[in-house]
Design a protein around this motif. Structure first.
Motif, PDB file in Angstrom:
ATOM      1  N   ILE A 127       0.853  -1.188   0.000  1.00 24.09           N
ATOM      2  CA  ILE A 127       0.000   0.000   0.000  1.00 24.09           C
ATOM      3  C   ILE A 127       0.888   1.237   0.000  1.00 24.09           C
ATOM      4  O   ILE A 127       1.810   1.355   0.821  1.00 24.09           O
ATOM      5  N   TYR A 128       0.625   2.162  -0.915  1.00 25.85           N
ATOM      6  CA  TYR A 128       1.362   3.419  -1.008  1.00 25.85           C
ATOM      7  C   TYR A 128       0.404   4.559  -0.641  1.00 25.85           C
ATOM      8  O   TYR A 128      -0.752   4.566  -1.070  1.00 25.85           O
ATOM      9  N   PHE A 129       0.906   5.522   0.159  1.00 29.52           N
ATOM     10  CA  PHE A 129       0.039   6.641   0.517  1.00 29.52           C
ATOM     11  C   PHE A 129       0.848   7.927   0.665  1.00 29.52           C
ATOM     12  O   PHE A 129       2.055   7.902   0.941  1.00 29.52           O
ATOM     13  N   SER A 130       0.165   9.049   0.443  1.00 27.90           N
ATOM     14  CA  SER A 130       0.778  10.371   0.591  1.00 27.90           C
ATOM     15  C   SER A 130       0.436  10.928   1.967  1.00 27.90           C
ATOM     16  O   SER A 130      -0.590  10.585   2.563  1.00 27.90           O
ATOM     17  N   ASP A 131       1.296  11.837   2.474  1.00 28.47           N
ATOM     18  CA  ASP A 131       1.143  12.311   3.852  1.00 28.47           C
ATOM     19  C   ASP A 131       1.432  13.813   3.955  1.00 28.47           C
ATOM     20  O   ASP A 131       2.398  14.226   4.602  1.00 28.47           O
ATOM     21  N   PRO A 132       0.607  14.669   3.332  1.00 25.18           N
ATOM     22  CA  PRO A 132       0.729  16.112   3.558  1.00 25.18           C
ATOM     23  C   PRO A 132       0.187  16.457   4.949  1.00 25.18           C
ATOM     24  O   PRO A 132      -0.166  15.560   5.714  1.00 25.18           O
ATOM     25  N   TRP A 133       0.061  17.730   5.271  1.00 22.22           N
ATOM     26  CA  TRP A 133      -0.435  18.058   6.611  1.00 22.22           C
ATOM     27  C   TRP A 133      -1.763  18.801   6.605  1.00 22.22           C
ATOM     28  O   TRP A 133      -2.139  19.452   7.575  1.00 22.22           O
ATOM     29  N   TYR A 134      -2.545  18.624   5.549  1.00 19.30           N
ATOM     30  CA  TYR A 134      -3.851  19.273   5.493  1.00 19.30           C
ATOM     31  C   TYR A 134      -4.738  18.863   6.661  1.00 19.30           C
ATOM     32  O   TYR A 134      -5.573  19.645   7.127  1.00 19.30           O
ATOM     33  N   GLY A 135      -4.594  17.642   7.148  1.00 15.20           N
ATOM     34  CA  GLY A 135      -5.440  17.165   8.234  1.00 15.20           C
ATOM     35  C   GLY A 135      -5.119  17.764   9.575  1.00 15.20           C
ATOM     36  O   GLY A 135      -5.818  17.481  10.568  1.00 15.20           O
ATOM     37  N   ARG A 136      -4.067  18.568   9.641  1.00 19.01           N
ATOM     38  CA  ARG A 136      -3.750  19.293  10.880  1.00 19.01           C
ATOM     39  C   ARG A 136      -4.126  20.764  10.769  1.00 19.01           C
ATOM     40  O   ARG A 136      -3.756  21.575  11.623  1.00 19.01           O
ATOM     41  N   ARG A 146       2.464  19.768  14.145  1.00 23.43           N
ATOM     42  CA  ARG A 146       3.054  18.635  13.430  1.00 23.43           C
ATOM     43  C   ARG A 146       4.213  18.041  14.229  1.00 23.43           C
ATOM     44  O   ARG A 146       4.935  18.766  14.906  1.00 23.43           O
ATOM     45  N   GLN A 147       4.388  16.725  14.107  1.00 24.98           N
ATOM     46  CA  GLN A 147       5.525  16.071  14.740  1.00 24.98           C
ATOM     47  C   GLN A 147       6.646  15.805  13.738  1.00 24.98           C
ATOM     48  O   GLN A 147       7.821  15.880  14.093  1.00 24.98           O
ATOM     49  N   LEU A 148       6.298  15.486  12.523  1.00 20.20           N
ATOM     50  CA  LEU A 148       7.301  15.294  11.478  1.00 20.20           C
ATOM     51  C   LEU A 148       7.651  16.647  10.853  1.00 20.20           C
ATOM     52  O   LEU A 148       6.804  17.521  10.748  1.00 20.20           O
ATOM     53  N   GLY A 149       8.853  16.787  10.412  1.00 19.97           N
ATOM     54  CA  GLY A 149       9.279  18.034   9.799  1.00 19.97           C
ATOM     55  C   GLY A 149       9.277  18.002   8.291  1.00 19.97           C
ATOM     56  O   GLY A 149       9.920  18.845   7.646  1.00 19.97           O
ATOM     57  N   PHE A 150       8.559  17.073   7.689  1.00 24.04           N
ATOM     58  CA  PHE A 150       8.519  16.949   6.229  1.00 24.04           C
ATOM     59  C   PHE A 150       7.223  16.269   5.838  1.00 24.04           C
ATOM     60  O   PHE A 150       6.505  15.714   6.685  1.00 24.04           O
ATOM     61  N   GLN A 151       6.925  16.308   4.552  1.00 23.60           N
ATOM     62  CA  GLN A 151       5.721  15.673   4.003  1.00 23.60           C
ATOM     63  C   GLN A 151       6.161  14.617   2.990  1.00 23.60           C
ATOM     64  O   GLN A 151       6.761  14.960   1.962  1.00 23.60           O
ATOM     65  N   GLY A 152       5.875  13.363   3.249  1.00 27.42           N
ATOM     66  CA  GLY A 152       6.439  12.288   2.448  1.00 27.42           C
ATOM     67  C   GLY A 152       5.412  11.422   1.749  1.00 27.42           C
ATOM     68  O   GLY A 152       4.198  11.655   1.796  1.00 27.42           O
ATOM     69  N   VAL A 153       5.928  10.391   1.075  1.00 25.35           N
ATOM     70  CA  VAL A 153       5.133   9.323   0.460  1.00 25.35           C
ATOM     71  C   VAL A 153       5.686   8.016   1.010  1.00 25.35           C
ATOM     72  O   VAL A 153       6.908   7.824   1.065  1.00 25.35           O
ATOM     73  N   TYR A 154       4.790   7.100   1.405  1.00 23.43           N
ATOM     74  CA  TYR A 154       5.202   5.905   2.132  1.00 23.43           C
ATOM     75  C   TYR A 154       4.685   4.636   1.447  1.00 23.43           C
ATOM     76  O   TYR A 154       3.705   4.658   0.699  1.00 23.43           O
ATOM     77  N   ARG A 155       5.347   3.544   1.783  1.00 24.11           N
ATOM     78  CA  ARG A 155       4.936   2.209   1.339  1.00 24.11           C
ATOM     79  C   ARG A 155       4.817   1.295   2.547  1.00 24.11           C
ATOM     80  O   ARG A 155       5.749   1.218   3.367  1.00 24.11           O
ATOM     81  N   VAL A 156       3.662   0.608   2.652  1.00 25.22           N
ATOM     82  CA  VAL A 156       3.472  -0.436   3.653  1.00 25.22           C
ATOM     83  C   VAL A 156       3.600  -1.776   2.940  1.00 25.22           C
ATOM     84  O   VAL A 156       2.914  -2.018   1.943  1.00 25.22           O
ATOM     85  N   PRO A 157       4.498  -2.665   3.384  1.00 18.89           N
ATOM     86  CA  PRO A 157       4.740  -3.907   2.636  1.00 18.89           C
ATOM     87  C   PRO A 157       3.531  -4.834   2.641  1.00 18.89           C
ATOM     88  O   PRO A 157       2.648  -4.711   3.503  1.00 18.89           O
ATOM     89  N   PRO A 158       3.470  -5.778   1.705  1.00 23.15           N
ATOM     90  CA  PRO A 158       2.389  -6.767   1.701  1.00 23.15           C
ATOM     91  C   PRO A 158       2.334  -7.495   3.038  1.00 23.15           C
ATOM     92  O   PRO A 158       3.358  -7.886   3.592  1.00 23.15           O
ATOM     93  N   GLY A 159       1.142  -7.657   3.563  1.00 24.94           N
ATOM     94  CA  GLY A 159       1.004  -8.325   4.846  1.00 24.94           C
ATOM     95  C   GLY A 159       1.158  -7.405   6.037  1.00 24.94           C
ATOM     96  O   GLY A 159       0.933  -7.813   7.173  1.00 24.94           O
ATOM     97  N   GLY A 160       1.552  -6.134   5.800  1.00 29.88           N
ATOM     98  CA  GLY A 160       1.657  -5.177   6.892  1.00 29.88           C
ATOM     99  C   GLY A 160       3.082  -4.948   7.353  1.00 29.88           C
ATOM    100  O   GLY A 160       4.027  -5.590   6.895  1.00 29.88           O
TER     101      GLY A 160
END
Length: 526
Positions: A127-136, A146-160
């Motif tokens: 699963i790939y997802f984007s993580d801007p900070w609009y929700g804050r 915000r706790q993170l100092g950047f806005q990234g794109v992430y991957r969650v591996p198959p199975g979690g």
């Protein structure tokens, strides 16, 4: 409303006069549309309203979840579990059909994510997802630091597992919409602040490489709208929300055209029974527009609910056993095409009766063979698709570029609503069958056949009908090119005479299809 054609290719994707229909309005800010491939409804979110709604043609719009944790982007995994980006909880979650809620991702390196925004699922199950900070921010989320100092794109591996950052920390200001190319070799991610679309190569381990800008300047001083939601169609074109509606880019980054809407669009998703309706969440309303093209085939579109423990979809389906004498056909992977078995084509009294086609159809027992094969196929769960050559009175749109089409027009054949265009007796569609209309020899050209096959998860085709050396052969050739396993029972096909039939099945089709007979296919179906 007229859409804007900038390159001729655009009009192969959508009619420039395609109507914009409103399916619901009166909302605060709509987002996250996703179509359920089995139950045929659209889910969408309203972040400021903190509510999730659904729409279907029978009931209209109804609420399904309030509060919704100010959810944004949504999709399904291959087992039809709902994957949701939640602004209020800074989490990516999975909702199972029985109501269980599971957190897929909420932290990175011990810090809370900003606010997962949009999400897509790879065929491996990653699963790939984007993580801007609009929700804050106020209104669209819950205001908090915000706790993170950047806005990234992430991957969650198959199975979690823990999410892995797959882009440079400083590359994006506000990463937003993301989608895969049809072959999953590229991931596209847009940035709302930078007004760009970036392309990445997807490596075998799921990491991203070779970052480049596909499109820039996706903004306007005259119209509202910025890059937000984004989807890829089955031909690899990228559809992105933008000023005035949706802009469509080719895989090479060429702007092909613009889909116009009366409100600023936030996101989009294909749906409908054949995945040829584009649903758009546009500020206060949800709209629907018919398209000529469907979406890339995503894992959830096969519509298979989980019936037991989760099975990783990381392995591609195995090649079927199609060798002579050992043929095995998995009905759940199979569709049967019944093509051009219409009165004008194969019956005495039809427009082409003088060609010899009725006599050869009788010689082949083609109607009886197709009927008994279709009956068994339906009982085993095979999808049955009727492909009919249909023209309107006067044959508008039929080009006279080939003798076949000239003869069709001269004979006034295959006219909608006439006896000649109707299916032969005994081969009428049954409940659950599909009907595809065409105006070319091949069943693929200008039709929704491929969309039906992908939406139902079928990659094996039993290819039957008339005429063997024309429609049946053309369909087999193109199907093989598209990656489908073609199976042609030769006694379920006919043409004008035995010589033409034998030349096609013994030579032309040998390299693109398994040529067999009805009894062998029946045994292979079990």
């Amino acid at each position: 409303m007229t859409h804007a054609t900038l390159r001729p290719e655009f009009e192969a994707l959508i009619d420039p006069y395609a109507p914009v229909g409103q399916v619901g309005t009166g909302f605060e800010f709509t987002e996250g549309p996703i179509w359920h491939p089995v139950d045929h409804y659209l889910l969408f979110s309203d972040m400021p309203g903190d509510v999730r709604r659904r729409w279907d043609a029978r009931r209209g719009v109804v609420e399904v979840k309030r509060p919704s944790n100010k959810c944004n982007g949504m999709t399904y995994d291959a087992e039809l579990n709902l994957i949701v980006c939640e602004h209020a909880t800074s989490s990516l979650i999975r909702e199972r059909p029985d109501g269980r809620r599971e957190i897929i991702a909420s932290h990175y390196e011990g810090q809370e994510l900003n606010s997962p925004n949009d999400v897509c699922v790879h065929s491996s199950g990653a699963i790939y997802f984007s993580d801007p900070w609009y929700g804050r921010m106020p209104v669209y989320g819950v205001e908090r630091p915000r706790q993170l100092g950047f806005q990234g794109v992430y991957r969650v591996p198959p199975g979690g597992g823990m999410p892995k950052l797959v882009v440079d920390r400083d590359l994006f200001d506000q990463p937003n919409g993301l989608c895969f190319s049809p072959d999953e070799k590229r991931l596209y991610v847009n940035d709302t602040v930078q007004a760009v679309i970036r392309a990445f190569d997807v490596e075998a381990d799921g990491s991203l490489s070779n970052q480049r800008t596909l499109a820039s300047g996706v903004r306007s001083e005259l119209e509202a709208g910025l890059p937000d939601g984004m989807k890829c169609d089955q031909r690899g074109n990228i559809w992105v929300t933008a000023p005035g509606g949706v802009w469509v880019y080719s895989p090479a980054g060429e702007l092909l055209g613009k889909v116009r809407l009366p409100e600023m669009v936030a996101n989009l998703a294909w749906g409908g029974p054949d995945f040829r309706t584009l649903y758009l969440t546009a500020t206060h309303s949800v709209y629907a527009i018919p398209t000529k093209v469907g979406p890339r085939n995503e894992p959830y579109m096969s519509g298979r609910r989980s019936t037991g423990p989760a099975v990783s979809p990381s392995l591609a389906p195995a090649s079927p056993v199609l060798a002579a004498g050992d043929m095995q056909i998995d009905p759940q992977r199979c569709a049967m095409i019944i093509q051009d078995l219409q009165n004008d084509v194969v019956m005495d009294g039809g427009a082409f009766a003088d060609s010899g086609a009725p006599a050869h159809a009788r010689q082949q027992h083609v109607i009886d063979n197709v009927r008994r094969l279709a009956e068994v196929a339906r009982a085993r769960g095979v999808v049955v698709i009727h492909v009919w050559f249909i023209v309107e009175p006067g044959a508008p749109g039929v080009t006279l570029n080939a003798p076949l089409f000239e003869g069709l027009v001269d004979s006034k054949a295959m006219v909608r609503g006439t006896w000649g265009a109707a299916p032969v007796a005994g081969l009428e569609p049954r409940p659950g069958d599909f009907v595809v209309e065409k105006m070319r020899m091949s069943a693929w050209e200008g039709t929704r056949l491929e969309t039906i096959l992908k939406a139902t998860g079928r990659d094996m085709i039993i290819n039957t009908g008339a005429w063997t050396n024309m429609s049946v052969e053309h369909t087999a050739r193109t199907g093989a090119d598209k990656g489908f396993f073609m199976i042609t029972p030769e006694d379920c096909c006919s043409t004008m005479n035995a010589d033409w039939h034998n030349a096609s099945v013994n030579f032309a089709m040998q390299n693109v299809s398994v040529v067999t007979n009805a009894d062998a296919v029946l045994r292979a179906l079990g």
